[in-house]
Design a protein around this motif. Structure first.
Motif, PDB file in Angstrom:
ATOM      1  N   GLU A  88       0.831  -1.207   0.000  1.00  0.00           N
ATOM      2  CA  GLU A  88       0.000   0.000   0.000  1.00  0.00           C
ATOM      3  C   GLU A  88       0.862   1.252   0.000  1.00  0.00           C
ATOM      4  OE1 GLU A  88      -3.642   0.438   2.482  1.00  0.00           O
ATOM      5  OE2 GLU A  88      -3.035  -1.554   3.179  1.00  0.00           O
ATOM      6  N   LEU A  90       1.067   4.146  -2.810  1.00  0.00           N
ATOM      7  CA  LEU A  90       0.910   5.561  -2.506  1.00  0.00           C
ATOM      8  C   LEU A  90       2.176   6.337  -2.868  1.00  0.00           C
ATOM      9  CD1 LEU A  90      -0.809   7.825  -1.264  1.00  0.00           C
ATOM     10  CD2 LEU A  90       0.137   7.196   0.946  1.00  0.00           C
ATOM     11  N   PHE A 148      -6.434   2.350  -2.968  1.00  0.00           N
ATOM     12  CA  PHE A 148      -6.519   3.515  -3.828  1.00  0.00           C
ATOM     13  C   PHE A 148      -7.573   4.538  -3.425  1.00  0.00           C
ATOM     14  CE2 PHE A 148      -9.610   0.794  -5.836  1.00  0.00           C
ATOM     15  CZ  PHE A 148     -10.544   1.659  -6.383  1.00  0.00           C
ATOM     16  N   SER A 179      -7.406   6.797  -0.942  1.00  0.00           N
ATOM     17  CA  SER A 179      -6.759   8.098  -0.728  1.00  0.00           C
ATOM     18  C   SER A 179      -6.284   8.682  -2.054  1.00  0.00           C
ATOM     19  CB  SER A 179      -5.598   7.974   0.249  1.00  0.00           C
ATOM     20  OG  SER A 179      -4.635   7.070  -0.254  1.00  0.00           O
ATOM     21  N   LEU A 180      -5.833   7.827  -2.956  1.00  0.00           N
ATOM     22  CA  LEU A 180      -5.401   8.311  -4.269  1.00  0.00           C
ATOM     23  C   LEU A 180      -6.580   8.860  -5.065  1.00  0.00           C
ATOM     24  CD1 LEU A 180      -2.976   5.439  -5.301  1.00  0.00           C
ATOM     25  CD2 LEU A 180      -2.529   7.428  -3.884  1.00  0.00           C
TER      26      LEU A 180
END
Length: 157
Positions: free
Chosen positions: A65, A69, A126, A128-129
């Protein structure tokens, strides 16, 4: 209208997208194995070796992860600094990420019945992305609208 300015830029985005896709699939495979391994142990007491194995798998998924990120942050930084010289690099970056997140979202729901993972685990790498990308797209449109309004007011005077 071309999305990519050159063939090299197209290859760059393709390589980036493939790395993100492979990192995501690696995350899903490791997390699915960790959950399956925990389920195979059953309701009995967990030995230290089993606990260590499950903990190691959890650490690997967290590391994937962070790599996911980190790759995004590196790409975001590169695009930010390139945008000072050339504003046209923003659009391919946003379009690439919107497409990547759409594919990952569809893939997550497709993998849901196949894996033992809940949807939250599938979407976790993904989210937060996606939030950062949606913020950037919104910011891009706000800047576009403000520039358009500024041009119209300058033309009216």
């Amino acid at each position: 209208m071309k999305l990519f300015n050159s063939k090299a830029e197209k290859i760059y985005y393709l390589a980036y997208t493939m790395m993100m896709f492979l990192l995501y699939l690696g995350y899903v495979a490791l997390d699915n194995y960790r959950i399956s391994q925990g389920a195979m142990i059953g309701n009995g007491p967990i030995t230290n070796a089993e606990w260590e194995s499950i903990s190691q798998m959890a650490a690997w998924t967290v590391n994937l992860e962070f790599i996911f990120l980190g790759l995004f942050v590196v790409m975001l930084s590169i695009m930010y600094f390139r945008s000072f010289k050339n504003k046209s690099v923003i659009k391919p970056f946003l379009v690439t990420h919107a497409a990547l997140f759409t594919v990952l979202l569809v893939l997550s729901f497709a993998l849901l019945p196949v894996t033992s993972l809940p949807i939250g685990n599938l979407l976790q790498p993904f989210l937060s992305l996606a939030i950062i990308t949606l913020f950037l797209i919104s910011l891009f449109f706000v800047i576009f609208i403000l520039r358009t309004m500024k041009k119209k007011t300058e033309q009216s005077f």
